[in-house]
Design an enzyme around this catalytic site. Sequence first.
Site, short mmCIF file in Angstrom:
data_model
loop_
_atom_site.label_atom_id
_atom_site.label_comp_id
_atom_site.label_asym_id
_atom_site.label_seq_id
_atom_site.Cartn_x
_atom_site.Cartn_y
_atom_site.Cartn_z
N CYS A 82 -24.24 -13.29 21.98
CA CYS A 82 -24.22 -12.10 21.13
C CYS A 82 -23.61 -12.47 19.79
O CYS A 82 -22.57 -13.11 19.73
CB CYS A 82 -23.41 -10.99 21.79
SG CYS A 82 -24.15 -10.35 23.30
N CYS B 239 -23.24 -14.58 26.69
CA CYS B 239 -24.54 -15.17 26.32
C CYS B 239 -24.40 -15.74 24.92
O CYS B 239 -23.74 -16.74 24.73
CB CYS B 239 -25.65 -14.13 26.42
SG CYS B 239 -25.30 -12.58 25.56
N CYS C 47 -19.00 -15.64 22.01
CA CYS C 47 -19.58 -14.75 23.01
C CYS C 47 -19.46 -15.44 24.36
O CYS C 47 -20.04 -16.50 24.57
CB CYS C 47 -21.04 -14.44 22.70
SG CYS C 47 -21.77 -13.34 23.94
#
Length: 220
Positions: free
Chosen positions: A126, A124, A121
Amino acid sequence: MIPKATMKSYDPDDAPALHTAAHAHVRSDPAPRVRALESLLVEKGLLDPEAIEARLEVFRDEMGPKHGARAVARAWADPAFRDRLLADATAAMKELGIESWAIAPLKAVENTAETHNLVVCTLCSCYPRGLLGLQPSWYKKAADRALAVREPRAVLAEFGVALGPEVAVKVWGSTAELRDLILLQRPAGTEDWDEAALAALVTRNSMIGTERDLPTWREG
Protein backbone atom coordinates in the site's frame (compact mmCIF):
# COMPACT_ATOMS: atom_id res chain seq x y z
CA MET A 1 -3.35 -29.94 -7.09
CA ILE A 2 -1.24 -29.80 -3.92
CA PRO A 3 -0.75 -33.24 -2.29
CA LYS A 4 -2.69 -33.76 0.93
CA ALA A 5 0.49 -34.56 2.79
CA THR A 6 1.86 -31.17 1.86
CA MET A 7 -1.30 -29.44 3.00
CA LYS A 8 -1.22 -31.26 6.36
CA SER A 9 2.40 -30.25 6.94
CA TYR A 10 1.90 -26.64 5.85
CA ASP A 11 3.10 -24.07 8.37
CA PRO A 12 2.01 -20.43 7.81
CA ASP A 13 5.39 -19.28 9.11
CA ASP A 14 6.98 -21.01 6.12
CA ALA A 15 4.86 -19.08 3.60
CA PRO A 16 7.51 -16.46 2.66
CA ALA A 17 10.18 -19.12 2.05
CA LEU A 18 7.78 -21.31 0.08
CA HIS A 19 6.74 -18.36 -2.07
CA THR A 20 10.37 -17.47 -2.78
CA ALA A 21 11.23 -21.07 -3.68
CA ALA A 22 8.22 -21.43 -5.96
CA HIS A 23 9.24 -18.33 -7.92
CA ALA A 24 13.00 -18.86 -7.86
CA HIS A 25 13.04 -19.71 -11.56
CA VAL A 26 11.45 -16.38 -12.52
CA ARG A 27 13.85 -13.62 -13.55
CA SER A 28 13.99 -10.85 -10.99
CA ASP A 29 14.06 -8.09 -13.61
CA PRO A 30 10.59 -7.75 -15.15
CA ALA A 31 11.64 -5.18 -17.77
CA PRO A 32 12.49 -7.67 -20.58
CA ARG A 33 9.19 -9.51 -20.04
CA VAL A 34 7.25 -6.24 -20.09
CA ARG A 35 8.92 -5.15 -23.34
CA ALA A 36 8.24 -8.51 -24.95
CA LEU A 37 4.58 -8.45 -23.90
CA GLU A 38 4.17 -4.86 -25.08
CA SER A 39 5.67 -5.69 -28.49
CA LEU A 40 3.36 -8.68 -28.87
CA LEU A 41 0.24 -6.69 -27.97
CA VAL A 42 1.21 -3.88 -30.35
CA GLU A 43 1.89 -6.39 -33.12
CA LYS A 44 -1.57 -7.92 -32.68
CA GLY A 45 -3.23 -4.51 -32.67
CA LEU A 46 -4.39 -4.83 -29.07
CA LEU A 47 -2.32 -1.96 -27.73
CA ASP A 48 -1.69 1.56 -29.02
CA PRO A 49 1.87 2.82 -28.33
CA GLU A 50 0.59 6.40 -28.25
CA ALA A 51 -1.85 5.46 -25.48
CA ILE A 52 1.04 4.10 -23.42
CA GLU A 53 3.03 7.30 -23.90
CA ALA A 54 0.01 9.42 -22.96
CA ARG A 55 -0.46 7.42 -19.78
CA LEU A 56 3.21 7.81 -18.88
CA GLU A 57 2.95 11.56 -19.41
CA VAL A 58 -0.04 11.73 -17.05
CA PHE A 59 1.83 9.75 -14.43
CA ARG A 60 4.93 11.91 -14.84
CA ASP A 61 3.23 15.32 -14.94
CA GLU A 62 -0.02 14.92 -13.00
CA MET A 63 0.87 12.28 -10.41
CA GLY A 64 3.92 11.03 -8.62
CA PRO A 65 6.61 12.47 -6.34
CA LYS A 66 6.23 15.99 -7.69
CA HIS A 67 2.96 16.28 -5.78
CA GLY A 68 4.46 15.06 -2.53
CA ALA A 69 7.42 17.40 -3.00
CA ARG A 70 5.06 20.34 -3.54
CA ALA A 71 3.36 19.62 -0.23
CA VAL A 72 6.64 19.33 1.65
CA ALA A 73 7.98 22.55 0.10
CA ARG A 74 4.77 24.40 0.96
CA ALA A 75 5.00 23.17 4.56
CA TRP A 76 8.58 24.42 4.80
CA ALA A 77 7.64 27.83 3.41
CA ASP A 78 4.28 28.24 5.18
CA PRO A 79 4.11 27.30 8.89
CA ALA A 80 0.30 27.53 8.88
CA PHE A 81 0.10 25.02 6.02
CA ARG A 82 2.55 22.78 7.89
CA ASP A 83 0.21 22.73 10.87
CA ARG A 84 -2.77 21.89 8.65
CA LEU A 85 -0.79 19.16 6.88
CA LEU A 86 0.10 17.49 10.17
CA ALA A 87 -3.46 17.86 11.47
CA ASP A 88 -5.28 16.60 8.36
CA ALA A 89 -3.03 15.71 5.44
CA THR A 90 -5.88 14.74 3.12
CA ALA A 91 -7.56 18.12 3.54
CA ALA A 92 -4.25 19.95 3.17
CA MET A 93 -3.58 18.18 -0.13
CA LYS A 94 -6.93 19.40 -1.42
CA GLU A 95 -5.73 22.96 -0.81
CA LEU A 96 -3.04 22.25 -3.41
CA GLY A 97 -5.60 20.81 -5.81
CA ILE A 98 -4.38 17.27 -5.21
CA GLU A 99 -7.16 14.72 -4.88
CA SER A 100 -7.06 11.05 -5.77
CA TRP A 101 -8.08 7.63 -4.53
CA ALA A 102 -4.34 6.95 -4.33
CA ILE A 103 -3.87 9.79 -1.84
CA ALA A 104 -6.76 9.77 0.63
CA PRO A 105 -6.88 8.99 3.46
CA LEU A 106 -3.44 10.33 4.25
CA LYS A 107 -1.45 11.05 7.40
CA ALA A 108 1.68 13.22 7.57
CA VAL A 109 4.36 12.65 10.21
CA GLU A 110 7.29 14.96 10.87
CA ASN A 111 11.00 14.26 11.17
CA THR A 112 12.80 16.24 13.85
CA ALA A 113 16.30 16.36 15.29
CA GLU A 114 15.18 13.76 17.85
CA THR A 115 12.92 11.60 15.65
CA HIS A 116 13.20 9.82 12.32
CA ASN A 117 10.20 8.22 10.65
CA LEU A 118 10.11 5.25 8.29
CA VAL A 119 7.04 4.24 6.32
CA VAL A 120 6.48 0.66 5.20
CA CYS A 121 3.47 -1.43 4.25
CA THR A 122 3.62 -4.60 6.34
CA LEU A 123 0.80 -6.42 4.52
CA CYS A 124 1.35 -5.83 0.81
CA SER A 125 2.57 -2.66 -0.89
CA CYS A 126 0.00 0.00 0.00
CA TYR A 127 1.46 3.25 -1.09
CA PRO A 128 0.21 6.73 -2.12
CA ARG A 129 1.30 6.56 -5.78
CA GLY A 130 -0.53 9.79 -6.51
CA LEU A 131 1.94 11.57 -4.24
CA LEU A 132 5.10 9.51 -4.45
CA GLY A 133 5.07 7.76 -7.81
CA LEU A 134 6.21 4.16 -8.12
CA GLN A 135 6.99 2.36 -4.91
CA PRO A 136 10.56 1.15 -4.32
CA SER A 137 11.29 -2.44 -5.28
CA TRP A 138 11.89 -3.50 -1.67
CA TYR A 139 8.27 -2.63 -0.83
CA LYS A 140 7.28 -5.64 -2.93
CA LYS A 141 9.33 -8.12 -0.90
CA ALA A 142 7.76 -9.44 2.29
CA ALA A 143 11.12 -10.25 3.86
CA ASP A 144 12.43 -6.71 3.32
CA ARG A 145 9.27 -5.13 4.71
CA ALA A 146 9.38 -7.37 7.77
CA LEU A 147 13.04 -6.53 8.36
CA ALA A 148 12.21 -2.81 8.22
CA VAL A 149 9.77 -3.33 11.09
CA ARG A 150 12.06 -5.57 13.17
CA GLU A 151 15.37 -3.78 12.58
CA PRO A 152 14.66 -0.34 11.14
CA ARG A 153 18.07 1.06 12.06
CA ALA A 154 19.84 -1.71 10.17
CA VAL A 155 17.66 -1.17 7.11
CA LEU A 156 18.18 2.60 7.25
CA ALA A 157 21.95 2.08 7.54
CA GLU A 158 21.84 0.12 4.27
CA PHE A 159 20.32 3.19 2.65
CA GLY A 160 23.06 5.39 4.09
CA VAL A 161 20.96 6.83 6.92
CA ALA A 162 23.16 6.50 10.00
CA LEU A 163 21.36 7.56 13.14
CA GLY A 164 22.85 8.08 16.57
CA PRO A 165 21.27 6.57 19.69
CA GLU A 166 19.80 9.99 20.53
CA VAL A 167 17.50 9.78 17.50
CA ALA A 168 14.37 7.68 17.99
CA VAL A 169 13.05 5.71 15.01
CA LYS A 170 9.32 5.37 14.45
CA VAL A 171 8.01 2.87 11.90
CA TRP A 172 4.60 3.54 10.39
CA GLY A 173 2.58 0.77 8.75
CA SER A 174 0.90 2.14 5.64
CA THR A 175 -2.40 0.39 4.81
CA ALA A 176 -5.23 0.66 2.33
CA GLU A 177 -7.19 2.56 4.99
CA LEU A 178 -4.45 5.04 5.93
CA ARG A 179 -1.30 5.95 4.05
CA ASP A 180 1.62 7.98 5.27
CA LEU A 181 3.84 10.82 4.11
CA ILE A 182 6.94 12.04 5.92
CA LEU A 183 7.48 15.76 6.34
CA LEU A 184 11.25 15.79 6.46
CA GLN A 185 13.42 18.53 7.93
CA ARG A 186 14.22 21.54 5.78
CA PRO A 187 17.88 21.60 4.71
CA ALA A 188 20.00 24.34 6.21
CA GLY A 189 20.91 27.20 3.93
CA THR A 190 17.61 27.22 2.02
CA GLU A 191 15.92 29.99 3.99
CA ASP A 192 15.71 32.30 0.96
CA TRP A 193 14.66 29.63 -1.57
CA ASP A 194 11.25 29.74 -3.21
CA GLU A 195 8.86 26.78 -3.17
CA ALA A 196 9.82 25.54 -6.64
CA ALA A 197 13.50 25.35 -5.68
CA LEU A 198 12.66 23.67 -2.38
CA ALA A 199 10.41 21.10 -4.07
CA ALA A 200 13.24 20.17 -6.45
CA LEU A 201 15.24 18.93 -3.45
CA VAL A 202 12.58 16.53 -2.17
CA THR A 203 12.78 12.88 -3.23
CA ARG A 204 10.46 9.92 -3.00
CA ASN A 205 12.86 8.16 -0.64
CA SER A 206 12.95 11.14 1.71
CA MET A 207 9.15 11.06 1.91
CA ILE A 208 9.15 7.40 3.01
CA GLY A 209 12.16 7.78 5.30
CA THR A 210 15.04 6.03 3.52
CA GLU A 211 16.73 9.38 3.01
CA ARG A 212 17.11 11.97 5.77
CA ASP A 213 19.62 14.73 5.02
CA LEU A 214 18.90 16.28 1.64
CA PRO A 215 21.80 17.88 -0.22
CA THR A 216 21.15 21.42 -1.44
CA TRP A 217 22.29 20.43 -4.92
CA ARG A 218 21.55 17.49 -7.17
CA GLU A 219 23.22 16.33 -10.35
CA GLY A 220 21.13 17.12 -13.45
